[in-house]
Design a protein around this motif. Structure first.
Motif, PDB file in Angstrom:
ATOM      1  N   GLU A 298       0.819  -1.219   0.000  1.00  0.00           N
ATOM      2  CA  GLU A 298       0.000   0.000   0.000  1.00  0.00           C
ATOM      3  C   GLU A 298       0.850   1.266   0.000  1.00  0.00           C
ATOM      4  O   GLU A 298       0.414   2.317  -0.469  1.00  0.00           O
ATOM      5  CB  GLU A 298      -0.975   0.026   1.179  1.00  0.00           C
TER       6      GLU A 298
ATOM      7  N   GLU B  82      -8.016   2.529   2.233  1.00  0.00           N
ATOM      8  CA  GLU B  82      -7.132   1.946   3.245  1.00  0.00           C
ATOM      9  C   GLU B  82      -6.375   3.006   4.036  1.00  0.00           C
ATOM     10  O   GLU B  82      -6.201   2.870   5.250  1.00  0.00           O
ATOM     11  CB  GLU B  82      -6.096   1.006   2.594  1.00  0.00           C
TER      12      GLU B  82
ATOM     13  N   GLU C 133     -12.139  -3.371   8.516  1.00  0.00           N
ATOM     14  CA  GLU C 133     -11.268  -2.454   7.775  1.00  0.00           C
ATOM     15  C   GLU C 133     -11.279  -2.847   6.311  1.00  0.00           C
ATOM     16  O   GLU C 133     -11.593  -3.978   5.960  1.00  0.00           O
ATOM     17  CB  GLU C 133      -9.820  -2.523   8.290  1.00  0.00           C
TER      18      GLU C 133
ATOM     19  N   ASN D 105      -8.592  -2.853   2.936  1.00  0.00           N
ATOM     20  CA  ASN D 105      -7.262  -2.601   2.419  1.00  0.00           C
ATOM     21  C   ASN D 105      -7.375  -2.445   0.912  1.00  0.00           C
ATOM     22  O   ASN D 105      -8.304  -2.967   0.288  1.00  0.00           O
ATOM     23  CB  ASN D 105      -6.300  -3.750   2.765  1.00  0.00           C
TER      24      ASN D 105
END
Ligand code: AMP
Ligand code: GLY
Length: 417
Positions: free
Chosen positions: A72, A101, A282, A284
């Motif tokens: 990321e 993210e 969450e 990502n």
């Protein structure tokens, strides 16, 4: 025949490189920076994943046909925007789309605006406001630093003193840089990872996987990047999966289009099966690690097709095809991880292992030995018909790897077995 550049140097990238190496359309694979395991399948290039200028220059000079981004950090630096502006094909989200993210608040606001199920939250920039709010609420308190904190920005505080210490770190002491804190409701239930390839409003789901975040058996010890994973989750029904696909992944992809920052890479849903249904913990904006190492070995079609289609924003000739086998992988990590650990310890026995062993953090020393070079070091993975049999095989592989400096969990897939 295509030349492909993979960015990153962990087990996730080893699994991506291996999947690409099975493609009849791929002639040559480069990996920046890669590792000692990847070096057997690709030419490793010593460029850091965040050095966008050098990566861009390399891709231009070598005539790279497609770049695939693993981490990321590169996306948050705008690598996809820069490559596209230079007319280079890349699989990975724009900087704006990667906010799903990189900004917890962006992700939360999106989920609330579009009715995507997640824990309720409030965000704070002031320590006084945050501690005032938290002290009037039940514990444990979930505190998330808003920004990229390499997985260390989430604190589940059991009581007020613990919450106070965390909020001081996050909002007063500038430990993570200037930022906000998201305080959210504490949810309970089994967690699982649902990844998909996403291009605009279209998504192609991958098999479900479960990671093991804590360092030690019995889900004890500190949080890590992940100590093992498997596919074939018995506690997620077809109905749960359908709900997650339509009400979470597809809805999120459509929401990102509506917000003017369409997805073009992997959308990873970190989900929880709570008593009130499936909710997002969450998102990502990339493949998970170690999930990728157990998911991509199940792909029975050519991964270059879906990478290309997403990079070009076109429909693939056919979507990815997945085996209904299961997989399990056990992470072998350096003693001391996720804290401090030594590097450069020689690893033996790798040539005796029959199964695939993904390298997460290895290097070659001056004598040609494979040595430890990271916190998470190796991950043997086995594919088969049942978790019982693949477990025996994968732990057999783990035991035949000889290295004094490594530890591993002995209970991977305990939720399922
Ligand atoms: P995250 O980085 O957001 O995935 O959070 C790290 C870990 O904290 C997750 O894998 C969960 O185990 C836990 N966690 C995060 N949010 C919550 C929540 N709202 N309730 C309970 N546990 C949570
Ligand atoms: N395995 C968790 C992650 O990749 O974030």
């Amino acid at each position: 025949m295509a030349k492909v550049l993979v960015i990153g140097g962990g087990g996730r990238e080893h699994a991506i490189v291996e999947a690409l190496s099975r493609s009849p359309q791929v002639e040559k694979i480069y990996c920046a920076p890669g590792n000692a395991g990847i070096a057997r399948l690709a030419t490793c290039v010593p460029i850091k994943d965040t050095d966008v200028d050098s990566l861009l220059a390399f891709a231009g000079k070598e005539g790279i046909d497609l770049t695939v981004v693993g981490p990321e950090a590169a996306l948050s630096k705008g690598i996809a925007d820069r490559f596209r502006a230079a007319g280079l094909r890349i699989f990975g989200h724009t900087q704006a789309a990667a906010r799903i993210e990189t900004s917890k608040e962006f992700a939360k606001r999106l989920m609330f605006k579009y009715g995507i199920p997640t824990a309720s939250y409030r965000s704070f920039t002031s320590y006084e406001d945050a501690i005032g709010y938290v002290s009037g609420r039940p514990f444990p308190a979930v505190l998330k630093y808003d920004g990229l904190a390499a997985g260390k920005g989430v604190v589940i505080a059991a009581d007020l003193p613990e919450a106070d210490a965390a909020l001081r770190d996050m909002l007063l002491d500038g430990k993570f840089g200037e930022g906000k804190v998201v305080v959210e409701d504490y949810l309970e239930g089994p967690e699982f990872s649902f990844m998909c390839f996403a291009s605009g409003s279209r998504v192609w789901p991958m098999p479900l996987a479960q990671d093991h975040k804590r360092a030690f058996d019995g889900d004890k010890g500190p949080n890590t990047g992940g100590m093992g994973a498997y596919t074939g989750l018995p506690f997620i029904t077809d109905q749960d999966r359908e709900f997650a696909l339509h009400q979470i992944l597809e809805k999120t992809a459509a929401a990102m289009v509506a917000e003017g920052c369409p997805l073009s890479g992997v959308l990873y849903g970190g989900l929880m099966k709570t008593p009130d249904g499936i909710k997002v913990i969450e998102f990502n904006a990339r493949f998970g690690d170690p999930e990728t190492e157990v998911v991509l070995p199940l792909m029975d079609s050519d991964i270059y097709d879906i990478f290309s289609a997403v990079a070009d924003s076109v429909e693939p000739q056919a979507g990815p095809v997945w085996s209904d086998d299961v997989t399990m992988g056990v992470v072998m990590a350096s003693r001391g991880y996720p804290g401090n650990y030594p590097k450069g310890i020689v690893i033996g026995g790798l040539d005796k292992v029959e199964t695939s062993v993904y390298h997460m953090g290895t290097a070659k020393d001056a004598d040609g030995n494979i040595v430890t070079a990271g916190g998470r070091v190796l991950m043997p993975v086995v594919r088969g018909r049942s978790l019982d049999t693949v477990r025996d095989e994968v732990y057999g592989a783990v035991r035949s790897i000889r290295c004094d400096g490594l530890f591993y969990r002995t209970d991977i897939a305990h939720w399922a077995l």
